[in-house]
Design a protein around this motif. Structure first.
Motif, PDB file in Angstrom:
ATOM      1  N   GLU A  70      37.137  84.831  28.285  1.00  0.00           N
ATOM      2  CA  GLU A  70      35.357  84.974  28.365  1.00  0.00           C
ATOM      3  C   GLU A  70      35.189  86.561  27.647  1.00  0.00           C
ATOM      4  O   GLU A  70      35.699  87.416  28.910  1.00  0.00           O
ATOM      5  CB  GLU A  70      34.574  84.697  29.405  1.00  0.00           C
ATOM      6  N   GLU A  99      35.855  83.982  40.238  1.00  0.00           N
ATOM      7  CA  GLU A  99      35.755  83.513  38.630  1.00  0.00           C
ATOM      8  C   GLU A  99      36.410  84.734  37.882  1.00  0.00           C
ATOM      9  O   GLU A  99      36.969  84.467  36.981  1.00  0.00           O
ATOM     10  CB  GLU A  99      34.527  83.593  37.988  1.00  0.00           C
ATOM     11  N   GLU A 100      36.245  85.999  38.086  1.00  0.00           N
ATOM     12  CA  GLU A 100      36.091  87.230  37.403  1.00  0.00           C
ATOM     13  C   GLU A 100      37.544  87.972  37.808  1.00  0.00           C
ATOM     14  O   GLU A 100      37.568  89.356  37.627  1.00  0.00           O
ATOM     15  CB  GLU A 100      35.311  87.988  37.997  1.00  0.00           C
ATOM     16  N   ARG A 276      34.630  75.261  36.118  1.00  0.00           N
ATOM     17  CA  ARG A 276      35.634  75.210  37.576  1.00  0.00           C
ATOM     18  C   ARG A 276      35.466  74.891  38.855  1.00  0.00           C
ATOM     19  O   ARG A 276      34.527  75.015  39.779  1.00  0.00           O
ATOM     20  CB  ARG A 276      35.867  77.170  37.309  1.00  0.00           C
TER      21      ARG A 276
HETATM   22 MN    MN Z   1      31.769  83.780  32.854  1.00  0.00          MN
END
Ligand code: MN
Ligand code: AHG
Ligand code: MN
Ligand code: MN
Length: 334
Positions: A70, A99-100, A276
């Protein structure tokens, strides 16, 4: 009365954690401190979002692409760093899985004693951030098992029942923090004048069924036929309303409060769906189950699913029990 107002303003988050646990032992104190840190992260992110259009470095993209593939927003990165800073000073958390970040971030000075791991989606629904619509943060806290000397955090690859706390912060017209430590789901509202999250709803019980279905119908022809048949069925029923904001936290909060069902099914491109497991679906499933709802991947209870890697995705069907079971019945007929 004044007294009632003062009593209400004193039902802060840290006190609420201790009150639920009916204990002041080390584990209870840890959980209370951890939730306080989550609250601080929420306040820092809410503050920055409130100035999004007025200051540099909040809106728009960083130009980077994350492990999800993303385009990373500036607020994704800022929110990610807020949680790291807040927990660096907590002494309680050794690892943060986000997530990052492709792999967990370790806080070495905390690791000899750090007994907890934070799993989080620092900014959920970041596509909404440049249009001033609701976004959120999602978090789960797990006990660290073993000393993870090889640094691959294998103990995180366990099912959602390993979560000892989970919740989200919803940055909306008001900033809300919804959480559970396994003793019900509770809703707090940030009082900016106090800088405290104040208890608004204790032990939220979501409606057993609802008339809202929340799914991105733009994917209609990418779904399995069974999901198309479910949506066709809903289209024919009077009284259903479609609500979809593109941000999981906002869409789930609506379902928690009003009942109904949220779906992110698999598509041809992403058979496992987009959401996720470890830091979106599992924390939300924990909350929804504590509020009397249900969550699955369509065939298996969501909280039973064992991830095979940190960023594993699963299809998600979640909400009021009757609505989820109706979707599952279409999937099982297939
Ligand atoms: Mn995202
Ligand atoms: P994130 O912004 O953390 O990457 O999450 C976005 C997710 C979730 O919030 C939302 O439900 C979903 O993406 C929306 O996806 P579509 O735009 O494909 O419907
Ligand atoms: Mn998200
Ligand atoms: Mn995110």
């Amino acid at each position: 009365t004044h007294e009632q107002t003062l009593d209400r303003d004193c039902r802060t988050l840290s006190r609420h954690v201790l009150q639920q646990l009916q204990s002041f032992d080390a584990a209870a104190q840890d959980l209370s401190a951890l939730m306080n840190r989550i609250a601080l992260a929420g306040k820092l992110i809410a503050r920055r979002l409130s100035r999004a259009g007025l200051m540099e470095g909040v809106l728009g993209f960083t130009g980077a692409v994350n492990v999800q593939g993303e385009d990373v927003k500036k607020m994704d990165l800022y929110a990610n760093e807020v949680f790291i800073s807040v927990f660096k000073q907590s002494g309680l958390v050794c690892r943060l899985a986000s997530e990052e970040m492709a792999t967990p971030y370790y806080i070495p000075e905390n690791c000899p004693i750090g007994r907890y791991t934070l799993l989080y989606d620092p900014l959920d629904g970041s596509s909404n951030v440049d249009i001033n619509l609701n976004v959120g943060s999602i978090f789960a806290i797990r006990q660290q098992e073993g000393n993870d000397l090889d640094g691959n955090a294998a103990d995180l690859l366990q099912n959602g029942h390993k979560q000892i706390a989970a919740g989200y912060i919803l940055y909306g017209p008001s900033t809300m923090l919804v959480y559970s430590i396994g003793k019900g789901t509770h809703v707090f509202v940030l009082d900016p004048s106090l800088g405290e999250f104040i208890l608004a709803i204790e032990n939220l019980q979501m409606p057993a069924s609802g008339s809202i279905y929340s799914v991105n119908e733009g994917n209609f022809w990418a779904w399995d036929e069974s999901i198309r048949n479910y949506v066709r069925h809903v289209h024919r029923q009077p009284g259903y309303s479609a609500r979809y904001s593109g941000a999981l936290v906002g869409d789930i909060h609506r379902i928690l409060m009003q009942g109904g069902v949220f779906l992110y099914p698999g598509t041809q491109k992403n058979p496992e769906g987009k959401l996720r497991l470890l830091y979106e679906s599992a924390p939300i499933a924990f909350l929804v189950e504590q509020a009397g709802g249900k969550a699955s991947n369509g065939t298996q209870p969501l909280l039973d699913i064992v991830p095979n890697h940190l960023h594993m995705r699963t299809p998600l069907i979640i909400g009021s029990q009757q609505n989820v079971e109706l979707v599952e019945s279409f999937i099982q007929q297939a």
